[in-house]
Design a protein around this motif. Structure first.
Motif, mmCIF file in Angstrom:
data_model
loop_
_atom_site.group_PDB
_atom_site.id
_atom_site.type_symbol
_atom_site.label_atom_id
_atom_site.label_comp_id
_atom_site.label_asym_id
_atom_site.label_seq_id
_atom_site.Cartn_x
_atom_site.Cartn_y
_atom_site.Cartn_z
ATOM 1 N N THR A 71 1.101 -1.189 -0.023
ATOM 2 C CA THR A 71 0.010 -0.084 -0.076
ATOM 3 C C THR A 71 0.770 1.378 0.003
ATOM 4 O O THR A 71 1.347 1.677 1.185
ATOM 5 N N LEU A 72 1.311 1.791 -1.226
ATOM 6 C CA LEU A 72 2.144 2.744 -1.280
ATOM 7 C C LEU A 72 1.334 3.901 -2.162
ATOM 8 O O LEU A 72 0.350 3.770 -2.783
ATOM 9 N N PRO A 73 2.007 5.220 -2.161
ATOM 10 C CA PRO A 73 1.168 6.112 -2.916
ATOM 11 C C PRO A 73 0.846 5.639 -4.288
ATOM 12 O O PRO A 73 1.652 5.424 -5.071
ATOM 13 N N GLU A 74 -0.264 6.488 -4.829
ATOM 14 C CA GLU A 74 -0.735 6.386 -5.841
ATOM 15 C C GLU A 74 -0.132 7.461 -7.088
ATOM 16 O O GLU A 74 -0.094 7.217 -8.171
ATOM 17 N N LYS A 75 0.441 8.279 -6.522
ATOM 18 C CA LYS A 75 1.478 9.422 -7.109
ATOM 19 C C LYS A 75 2.755 9.478 -6.827
ATOM 20 O O LYS A 75 3.166 8.711 -6.050
#
Length: 274
Positions: free
Chosen positions: A99-103
């Motif tokens: 679960t890591l940033p989408e940007k």
């Protein structure tokens, strides 16, 4: 670590691996290298082990000093430029494994994360799911999910007028023209220019220019320039004024920040490899 354990990125197709995390260190003699625009099926963390990296995507530029990494989600087109003294690590994350940033963003990497990436890069990358290496990769991913982000980012505007200003600032970072003078150069009113900058970057003109200075300063310092020469290149009349701006913006002096605040000096760990 034996030099033979270092991989170059071109030695194998990283996207073919389905393991949750794949780590490689850039074993190359080509310093000041630039890699053309490309994409990956996997998410990618570009880690500055020594020196710095400038990562460019369509709408922005990230500067990655030692001890930091820029996170590039899967499928995002980007290019990387490594400073002349740079040594770089890459960590590729399988889609859905974390679960890591989408940007895109810059992540502050703890000593544990840096050590785990380094250790993983020395192991076979085709490890089985229940192996010790898989468990190590799981710990690394959990730690990455908790890593704080840092705003080492310069929004790149789309309009012709702001691109013109950006090009001129890139050519002459010491340009101290005020917004009224810039507005005249691009044939706009000062109010219209202010609105355009805010709309395209989310920042005021002053904030955007300061962010530009920070990016340029980090690149210069990462390449080994002194604080004094960096301050002069940015048009500061005194080194103390530059240091004050830098500390107020990033919370640390230029020297401490570029060495990697709170991190470990990976430059020494990779001193024998280039």
């Amino acid at each position: 670590m034996d030099e033979t354990t270092l991989y170059t990125v071109g030695q194998f197709e990283l996207d073919d691996f389905t393991q949750p995390a794949v780590a490689v260190m850039l074993g190359t003699q080509r310093n000041n290298a630039e890699y053309a625009v490309h994409t990956h099926r996997k998410g990618q963390l570009v880690v500055a082990c020594h020196g710095g990296i400038v990562c460019t995507v369509e709408d922005g530029v990230w500067m990655v000093p030692t001890g930091f990494g820029v996170w590039i989600p899967a499928g995002v087109a980007h290019s990387n430029r490594i400073t002349a003294n740079g040594k770089v690590g890459f960590l590729f994350i399988e889609p859905g494994a974390a679960t890591l940033p989408e940007k895109c963003c810059t992540l502050v990497l703890s000593p544990l994360i840096l050590e785990l990436i380094l250790h993983l890069s020395t192991l076979p990358q085709d490890y089985p799911p229940e192996s010790p290496t898989a468990r190590l990769a799981g710990v690394l991913i959990e730690q990455m999910e908790q890593a704080p982000s840092e705003q080492l980012y310069l929004p790149l505007p789309a309009s012709t007028q702001l691109r013109t200003i950006a090009r001129q600032l890139a050519q002459a970072p010491d340009n101290r023209s005020n917004m009224a003078e810039w507005a005249k150069q691009v044939a706009m009113s000062e109010r219209s220019l202010a609105r355009l900058v805010k709309r395209e970057t989310g920042l005021t003109f002053g904030q955007w220019r300061k962010q530009w200075q920070i990016i340029v300063a980090l690149q210069s310092l990462a390449e080994g320039e002194s604080v004094q020469r960096t301050a002069e290149a940015l048009g500061y009349e005194s080194v103390s004024s530059f240091i004050s701006m830098f500390r107020k913006t990033l919370g640390a002096s230029p020297g401490r920040y570029v060495r990697g605040v709170g991190g470990i000096n990976l430059g020494k760990r990779f001193g024998g490899y280039s």
